[in-house]
Design a protein around this motif. Structure first.
Motif, PDB file in Angstrom:
ATOM      1  N   ASP A 193       0.848  -1.189   0.000  1.00  7.30           N
ATOM      2  CA  ASP A 193       0.000   0.000   0.000  1.00  7.30           C
ATOM      3  C   ASP A 193       0.887   1.245   0.000  1.00  7.30           C
ATOM      4  OD1 ASP A 193      -1.833   2.022   0.389  1.00  7.30           O
ATOM      5  OD2 ASP A 193      -3.001   0.954   1.900  1.00  7.30           O
ATOM      6  N   PRO A 194       1.361   1.669  -1.176  1.00  6.65           N
ATOM      7  CA  PRO A 194       2.342   2.764  -1.236  1.00  6.65           C
ATOM      8  C   PRO A 194       1.887   4.057  -0.568  1.00  6.65           C
ATOM      9  CG  PRO A 194       2.193   1.655  -3.347  1.00  6.65           C
ATOM     10  CD  PRO A 194       1.080   1.117  -2.507  1.00  6.65           C
ATOM     11  N   ALA A 195       0.647   4.485  -0.809  1.00  2.62           N
ATOM     12  CA  ALA A 195       0.190   5.767  -0.268  1.00  2.62           C
ATOM     13  C   ALA A 195       0.168   5.747   1.256  1.00  2.62           C
ATOM     14  CB  ALA A 195      -1.197   6.104  -0.818  1.00  2.62           C
ATOM     15  N   ALA A 198       3.779   5.543   2.653  1.00  5.72           N
ATOM     16  CA  ALA A 198       4.448   6.834   2.454  1.00  5.72           C
ATOM     17  C   ALA A 198       4.000   7.836   3.519  1.00  5.72           C
ATOM     18  CB  ALA A 198       4.170   7.376   1.062  1.00  5.72           C
ATOM     19  N   ARG A 199       2.712   7.850   3.829  1.00  2.70           N
ATOM     20  CA  ARG A 199       2.205   8.786   4.840  1.00  2.70           C
ATOM     21  C   ARG A 199       2.833   8.525   6.201  1.00  2.70           C
ATOM     22  NH1 ARG A 199      -2.769   7.901   2.214  1.00  2.70           N
ATOM     23  NH2 ARG A 199      -3.375   6.364   3.804  1.00  2.70           N
ATOM     24  N   SER A 212       2.955   9.282  -3.129  1.00  4.12           N
ATOM     25  CA  SER A 212       3.519   8.096  -2.492  1.00  4.12           C
ATOM     26  C   SER A 212       5.044   8.177  -2.428  1.00  4.12           C
ATOM     27  CB  SER A 212       3.088   6.833  -3.242  1.00  4.12           C
ATOM     28  OG  SER A 212       3.498   6.894  -4.597  1.00  4.12           O
ATOM     29  N   SER A 213       5.570   9.402  -2.513  1.00 12.80           N
ATOM     30  CA  SER A 213       7.001   9.636  -2.363  1.00 12.80           C
ATOM     31  C   SER A 213       7.249  10.455  -1.096  1.00 12.80           C
ATOM     32  CB  SER A 213       7.571  10.384  -3.569  1.00 12.80           C
ATOM     33  OG  SER A 213       7.395   9.640  -4.759  1.00 12.80           O
ATOM     34  N   ASP A 222      10.643   6.616  -3.152  1.00 17.72           N
ATOM     35  CA  ASP A 222       9.352   6.373  -3.785  1.00 17.72           C
ATOM     36  C   ASP A 222       8.826   5.029  -3.286  1.00 17.72           C
ATOM     37  OD1 ASP A 222       9.626   8.687  -5.319  1.00 17.72           O
ATOM     38  OD2 ASP A 222      10.589   7.608  -6.971  1.00 17.72           O
ATOM     39  N   THR A 224       6.373   2.174  -4.106  1.00 16.13           N
ATOM     40  CA  THR A 224       5.722   1.701  -5.326  1.00 16.13           C
ATOM     41  C   THR A 224       4.978   0.393  -5.043  1.00 16.13           C
ATOM     42  OG1 THR A 224       7.716   0.493  -5.995  1.00 16.13           O
ATOM     43  CG2 THR A 224       7.493   2.771  -6.765  1.00 16.13           C
TER      44      THR A 224
END
Length: 260
Positions: A193-195, A198-199, A212-213, A222, A224
């Protein structure tokens, strides 16, 4: 209550809170180096030397300090970033488990610098993230490694003392400059779950979130989609000295090296 008292009270009420109590802004974390795990360290290093166009530097005489921890290591400096290749020397070692999970060689770890270890640990606790292990005095530095199942790859943090002494300040060490790359500008970590990851990485590691970076100064990670494939550090971004090479990609130890 006279007029002078009223004016004084009114001025105090309207004064900005920042004037009453100045808040310290914490410095963002810094990416310092990346670690690649390899079964055959010498073979992988030869490929990296060729890719980066760098002459290897002889290791200092004497036993390697990491042998006590069950692995060999070799460092390559790329600009202001270190690229480390590690290989286990015993069967029961976390690197052996990594090879099984990853299906072979691969990107093993992102190593970062924090300027406030207490604040980092407080943010981790607030977000419900536990350390895989911690060594308060590892060769004079505070080492903290997060569980790789949380962020997709091992993220290892150090509070360096002094802060510019990250592993002996390799910018002044015995390293050769690669002809092909100026620096390593970041990497990509494959996760389910990239998003979401990332959070939480931005909140915990003190980075700037961009989709998502996560940006740490002039570097970025990043996150991915892993899909049905492997998770972890999959790609590194090399800043090409020859701008005609931008867009080229080569794979070493199952890690994609992309010239940017």
């Amino acid at each position: 209550m006279d007029r002078r008292t009223l004016v004084t009270l009114a001025a105090a009420a309207l004064a900005p809170p920042a004037l009453a109590q100045e808040k310290t802004v914490e410095r963002p974390s810094r990416i310092r180096h990346y670690v690649i795990a390899a079964k055959d360290m010498d073979a992988v290093c030869r490929q990296l030397y060729a890719l980066l166009e760098v002459e290897p530097v002889a290791k200092p005489p004497g036993p390697e300090p990491t042998l006590a921890f069950g692995f060999r290591t070799r460092m390559i400096r790329v600009g202001t970033t270190l690229l480390e290749v590690v290989s286990p020397i015993r069967e029961k070692h976390q690197l052996q488990d990594f090879f099984v999970e990853r299906g072979g060689d691969g990107g093993f770890m992102v190593v970062m610098q924090t300027y406030d270890d207490d604040a980092l640990l407080a943010r981790a606790a607030a977000n419900g993230h536990k350390l895989a292990f911690e060594i308060p005095d590892f060769r004079g530095q505070h080492l903290m490694q997060f569980d790789y199942r949380t962020f997709g790859s091992r993220f290892e943090f150090y509070k360096y003392t002094p802060e510019d002494n990250w592993w002996g300040n390799p910018l002044h060490g015995d390293y050769n400059d690669p002809k092909a790359a100026e620096d390593i500008m970041g990497g990509a970590v494959a996760v389910p779950d990239p998003a979401a990851i990332a959070r939480t990485a931005a909140a915990t590691f003190l980075g700037r979130l961009d989709g998502s970076s996560v940006h740490f100064g002039d570097r970025r990670i990043d996150f991915t989609p892993s899909g049905d494939g492997p998770r972890g550090l999959m790609t590194l971004y090399l800043k090409a000295r020859d701008r005609r090479r931008v867009g080229e990609t080569a794979t070493v130890a199952n890690v994609a090296f992309r010239f940017v």
